[in-house]
Scaffold this active site. Structure first.
Site, mmCIF file in Angstrom:
data_model
loop_
_atom_site.group_PDB
_atom_site.id
_atom_site.type_symbol
_atom_site.label_atom_id
_atom_site.label_comp_id
_atom_site.label_asym_id
_atom_site.label_seq_id
_atom_site.Cartn_x
_atom_site.Cartn_y
_atom_site.Cartn_z
ATOM 1 N N GLN A 31 -1.649 9.099 7.084
ATOM 2 C CA GLN A 31 -1.962 10.198 6.167
ATOM 3 C C GLN A 31 -2.941 11.183 6.800
ATOM 4 O O GLN A 31 -3.730 10.815 7.671
ATOM 5 C CB GLN A 31 -2.611 9.650 4.884
ATOM 6 C CG GLN A 31 -1.664 8.906 3.962
ATOM 7 C CD GLN A 31 -2.410 8.364 2.755
ATOM 8 O OE1 GLN A 31 -3.054 7.328 2.852
ATOM 9 N NE2 GLN A 31 -2.318 9.056 1.631
ATOM 10 N N ARG B 127 -4.674 -0.196 -6.491
ATOM 11 C CA ARG B 127 -4.057 -1.540 -6.526
ATOM 12 C C ARG B 127 -4.395 -2.194 -7.861
ATOM 13 O O ARG B 127 -5.407 -1.854 -8.493
ATOM 14 C CB ARG B 127 -4.561 -2.396 -5.362
ATOM 15 C CG ARG B 127 -6.050 -2.654 -5.356
ATOM 16 C CD ARG B 127 -6.462 -3.643 -4.268
ATOM 17 N NE ARG B 127 -6.301 -3.104 -2.938
ATOM 18 C CZ ARG B 127 -7.229 -2.393 -2.288
ATOM 19 N NH1 ARG B 127 -8.385 -2.113 -2.883
ATOM 20 N NH2 ARG B 127 -7.027 -1.949 -1.079
ATOM 21 N N HIS C 102 -12.906 -35.504 -26.717
ATOM 22 C CA HIS C 102 -12.594 -36.881 -26.298
ATOM 23 C C HIS C 102 -13.595 -37.443 -25.290
ATOM 24 O O HIS C 102 -14.030 -38.592 -25.416
ATOM 25 C CB HIS C 102 -11.172 -36.919 -25.735
ATOM 26 C CG HIS C 102 -10.153 -36.486 -26.729
ATOM 27 N ND1 HIS C 102 -9.658 -37.335 -27.689
ATOM 28 C CD2 HIS C 102 -9.569 -35.282 -26.956
ATOM 29 C CE1 HIS C 102 -8.800 -36.665 -28.451
ATOM 30 N NE2 HIS C 102 -8.736 -35.426 -28.027
ATOM 31 N N LYS D 46 0.831 -1.200 0.000
ATOM 32 C CA LYS D 46 0.000 0.000 0.000
ATOM 33 C C LYS D 46 0.871 1.257 0.000
ATOM 34 O O LYS D 46 0.628 2.202 -0.751
ATOM 35 C CB LYS D 46 -0.919 -0.018 1.214
ATOM 36 C CG LYS D 46 -1.963 1.103 1.205
ATOM 37 C CD LYS D 46 -2.887 1.003 2.415
ATOM 38 C CE LYS D 46 -3.991 -0.002 2.177
ATOM 39 N NZ LYS D 46 -4.006 -1.136 3.063
ATOM 40 N N GLU E 41 -9.320 3.704 -4.948
ATOM 41 C CA GLU E 41 -10.187 4.299 -3.946
ATOM 42 C C GLU E 41 -10.001 5.820 -4.001
ATOM 43 O O GLU E 41 -8.863 6.301 -3.988
ATOM 44 C CB GLU E 41 -9.828 3.768 -2.553
ATOM 45 C CG GLU E 41 -10.078 2.272 -2.393
ATOM 46 C CD GLU E 41 -9.595 1.738 -1.056
ATOM 47 O OE1 GLU E 41 -9.526 2.534 -0.097
ATOM 48 O OE2 GLU E 41 -9.276 0.540 -0.973
ATOM 49 N N ARG F 16 -3.026 3.239 8.367
ATOM 50 C CA ARG F 16 -3.371 2.137 7.460
ATOM 51 C C ARG F 16 -2.241 1.122 7.390
ATOM 52 O O ARG F 16 -1.074 1.477 7.201
ATOM 53 C CB ARG F 16 -3.646 2.695 6.066
ATOM 54 C CG ARG F 16 -4.518 3.929 6.090
ATOM 55 C CD ARG F 16 -4.617 4.616 4.746
ATOM 56 N NE ARG F 16 -5.397 3.854 3.809
ATOM 57 C CZ ARG F 16 -5.426 4.093 2.500
ATOM 58 N NH1 ARG F 16 -4.697 5.085 2.003
ATOM 59 N NH2 ARG F 16 -6.160 3.362 1.709
#
Length: 870
Positions: free
Chosen positions: A183, A311, A828, A23, A297, A117
């Protein structure tokens, strides 16, 4: 090297996963893209995590216990992981680490609200997203609270779900470390997720936006249904506005809560169309930077969009390289060859070098580009007819693409189109000597190859093989062989069409072809019954084989161990004889790297033991004779009924000619594949000898490493005595990741996996629709078997599996019916099901997931559907 405990996000890029986790690395990369706003922040690095782990020496013992635990023992994992989390959260953060974090926090503002996070080193990677495996905390205010939540993030590496995920994916707990991203908190009007490719169809030209009011947690947690927008070519093409009754909002003193939305706002869009288009344009910039479609996001505040995560979308099937910007339509090779598993690079390149048409690789599978044949009206009709006979879902998927007038260009016919499949039978006589001659030609070619290979080593071997690949193609394209193949198939189609028209009888050829002579694949299944006849009266041998099945046994020396037992010599001789004829076969045999029965004879043990338990002596001969008798009786019945019709003598004479024709040629349908696989086994033995020389010369670590090189790279390694070990490791990692991908029947250059449909309304509600390939109706216990070695069948069971190739034939003698997810009329499994008189339905989408092992089901092999019974 000096340990770094804290890095500003702007100092980080996507190459630093080992330092700041997946991340953190992605966010660092995002912060470097021009025009992309990422909330300010910093990373607490994996050095800090290792420092904390070192402060708690007892963790080492608990990790050892965790590694030894069974992934299915949820209680043990829950208990151990909880202890590890409590230990980590209880470690006092050292003063120098506190000071480093406090300094970074001060730059954000001492009382700034933060998002804390987790960022693991095995998270948000191209091959495994690990999404949701660790924890995130929003609106954390103050140094003390931030430090506490950093500890919780470290501990979240050992949540029960994260531990179980790693154990199921074979990831060592000690190799994964935790960084933490801190953050500045965003307080958005709206938030959500942007997929830069359609996550359902895979179409790279379509983007989807999910949006809701407030923080994105409301969407992630399932608290509300989002608004959903679809964007194509810079325009919103669809929108679904949800009633958004709740939202998650930040609290002034920290934390979050969900709140009710004013009823007047609930049906208002969270974004305008213009905002959606602007967001997608931003997403395309991010996608271009990372080089692959992204799951992004986002938040929308007063200043515009901020990106809080991106991501890779790991579920998308890759697109074959075309080298141009034109539209392309690709058809899966694996669905035609009954092998939809990924192939290793050597297997892919060998099949490409020996195939009759160019093939393109993607996701460890092969595809044929059919764009030009679809673009020309004459060749399009022939292609759709052939695909429809092989797999109706492929035909329907191709027609779905053709219905989009703008995707496949319209080109003039390159040449006059041939007669469509199912037209007049091929112009050869109905003469069994033709089949005998073709088999002798194949055997002579194989014998010459074996003699020549014995004299070739080193680079000269590869030069010789490249020449022999052309001989391989010559054998496959022998006009007489193709005529014999088509004669058998066209006679089958003629009989089914005409007898339905004249007598109202569906799939009459299924009975008329029972025990047809010369079918090498059905003979292979019956021959294993003969092996069981040798083993059955020898109890010590049976007991030994049961031990092999229960405990596993190294294939090296397996046959030698048999001779030490009373009756073991006879058992070994019977198995050796079987392996001499069929030892080149295995599941997924088009991939040369797959272990053959001769290399791994214990693979056959479960089927042998089933035969010992479920059959009486002489079953093979009785089985064959019963089929032949039923076919003769069916022939007499059909001809008698035809003669009673107007113009009956002519109709009966035509039908008799076709019955003779189908019984002469239909058994040969299986022989070319037998010849291909026999040839491949000779190639493989020679290549493995070369690999052994490279191992002895310390060029390779182990023999099977060459499976992760293409044929051309293997050739170069033998010439230069050099191999890129990192390339081999990357290929191994990629091969493992390909198992998680479901290959589509049809794939476009836009990345869209096009799923066909049967479009039928003549089946009972709730029935599973498929393709009828072998007539009859049977009811019994479903055995869902994905691995041949795990078969445990009883008489009357119905086999349900993903696909069957010839290696599954030994199981067919003991089952009552067949259901597969993949297959067509002449593949087959269908041929052998008809040969053995087993009701069969193939091409049943998701059959192995919709039918539970042990359920009672009814297979309607004439009508083409399966009922799950109460």
């Amino acid at each position: 090297m000096t340990e770094q405990y804290v890095l500003d996000l702007r100092e980080v890029d996507q190459t630093q996963v080992t330092v700041v986790g997946g991340k953190g690395a992605q966010l660092g990369g995002l912060s470097r893209i021009d025009g992309v706003r990422v909330p300010d922040g910093f990373c607490v690095t994996t050095d800090a995590f290792r420092r904390i782990m070192a402060e708690a020496p007892s963790i080492g013992d608990r990790l050892d216990q965790l590694s030894r635990s069974d992934p299915d023992d949820r209680e043990a994992i829950r208990t151990l992981s909880a202890r590890i989390r409590r230990t980590i959260e209880g470690v006092a953060i050292p003063a120098d680490l506190v000071a480093a974090i406090a300094g970074a926090l001060a730059r954000l503002g001492e009382r700034a609200a933060c998002a804390v996070r987790s960022s693991a080193t095995a998270e948000d990677l191209p091959t495994s997203s690990f999404a949701g495996q660790q924890d995130t905390y929003l609106n954390v205010v103050g140094r003390t609270a931030v430090l506490r939540h950093i500890s919780r993030c470290w501990a979240s590496l050992f949540t029960e779900r994260a531990v179980t995920y790693r154990q199921r994916n074979g990831i060592d707990h000690r190799t994964v470390h935790m960084a933490v991203v801190v953050q500045r908190m965003v307080f958005p009007h709206a938030a959500g997720v942007l997929f830069t490719a359609d996550p359902v169809t895979g179409n790279r030209k379509v983007a989807t936006v999910d949006a809701g009011f407030g923080l994105g947690e409301a969407l992630v947690s399932g608290l509300v249904n989002p608004d959903v927008f679809t964007v194509r070519h810079g325009e919103v093409v669809t929108r679904a506005i949800a009633a958004k009754q709740r939202a998650v909002q930040a609290l002034p003193d920290g934390g979050t809560r969900d709140v009710a939305i004013d009823p007047r706002r609930q049906r208002q869009p969270a974004l305008t169309d213009a905002q959606v288009v602007r967001l997608v344009r931003l997403g395309r910039r991010i996608e271009a930077h990372f080089g692959r479609p992204q799951d992004i996001e986002w938040c929308l505040d007063d200043e515009g969009f901020q990106i809080v995560q991106s991501r890779p979308i790991t579920t998308l099937f890759p697109i074959p390289e075309s080298g141009d910007q034109e539209n392309h339509v690709y058809v899966s090779v694996g669905h035609g060859q009954m092998m939809t598993d990924p192939m290793k690079p050597l297997g892919l390149s060998m099949w490409q070098l020996t195939a009759m048409v160019p093939m393109h690789e993607a996701g460890g599978r092969l595809f044929v580009d059919v764009t030009r044949r679809l673009a020309s009206p004459a060749s399009r009709a022939g292609l759709l007819e052939a695909m429809g006979r092989g797999d109706p879902l492929i035909r329907d998927a191709l027609e779905t693409v053709l219905d989009r007038d703008d995707f496949v260009p319209s080109l003039p016919d390159a040449a006059p189109g041939g007669s469509p499949a199912g037209g007049a039978p091929a112009p050869i006589e109905t003469d069994p000597a033709i089949v005998t001659e073709l088999i002798e030609r194949s055997r002579a070619s194989l014998a010459a190859l074996e003699r020549d290979l014995a004299t070739k080593t080193g680079p000269a071997l590869f030069d010789f093989l490249l020449e022999d690949f052309e001989e391989h193609k010559r054998v496959l394209s022998d006009p007489l062989s193709l005529q014999a193949l088509m004669a058998g198939m066209e006679a089958t189609w003629w009989l089914n069409d005409k007898l339905r028209e004249w007598l109202g009888e569906k799939n009459a050829a299924d009975t008329l072809t029972l025990s047809a002579p010369g079918n090498v694949t059905s003979q292979m299944g019956l021959a294993l019954l003969d092996v069981a006849d040798v083993i059955r009266p020898r109890p010590e041998v049976v007991a030994f084989l049961q031990g092999v099945e229960d405990e596993g046994f190294l294939d090296e020396g397996f046959l030698d161990e048999l001779v030490k037992l009373p009756g073991g010599t006879e058992a070994r001789d019977a198995l050796e004889s079987y392996l001499d004829r069929y030892g080149m076969r295995c599941v997924g045999e088009i991939d040369i790297t797959r272990p053959r029965w001769r290399e791994r004879p214990t693979t056959l043990v479960p089927a042998i033991l089933d035969n010992v338990r479920n059959f009486e002596p002489g079953a093979a001969e009785r089985h064959f004779e019963r089929g032949r008798r039923m076919a003769r009786e069916k022939e007499r019945d059909v001809l008698s009924r035809l003669r009673a019709l107007p113009d009956g003598d002519r109709k009966a004479d035509e039908a008799k000619r076709m019955i003779d024709r189908v019984r002469t040629f239909i058994g040969y349908r299986e022989y070319p594949k037998y010849g291909i696989v026999s040839r491949y086994f000779l190639y493989k033995r020679a290549l493995l000898e070369e690999a052994g020389r490279l191992v002895r010369a310390h060029v390779l670590a182990e023999q099977e490493d060459v499976f992760y090189l293409t044929f051309q790279e293997f050739h170069e390694a033998v010439r230069s005595h050099r191999v890129d070990d990192q390339l081999i490791q990357r290929r191994k990692d990629a091969f493992r990741s390909y198992h998680a991908l479901t290959p589509p029947r049809v794939l476009t250059s836009d990345g869209e996996a096009v799923t066909g449909a049967y479009r039928r309304d003549d089946v009972p509600a709730g029935a599973l629709i498929g393709l009828p390939v072998s007539a009859g109706t049977i009811e019994g216990r479903a055995r869902v078997i994905l691995d041949l070695t795990e078969a445990d069948l009883e008489t009357g069971d119905i086999l349900v599996t993903t696909f069957t190739d010839p290696s599954w034939s030994p199981l067919f003698v003991g089952i009552a019916g067949l259901v597969t997810e993949v297959g067509g009329l002449m593949t087959h499994g269908a041929v052998i099901a008809r040969e053995y008189g087993l009701p069969a339905v193939v091409g049943v989408e998701r059959a192995t997931r919709l039918i539970r092992d042990g359920q009672r089901i009814r297979v309607h092999g004439t009508e083409g559907y399966v009922e799950i019974l109460p």
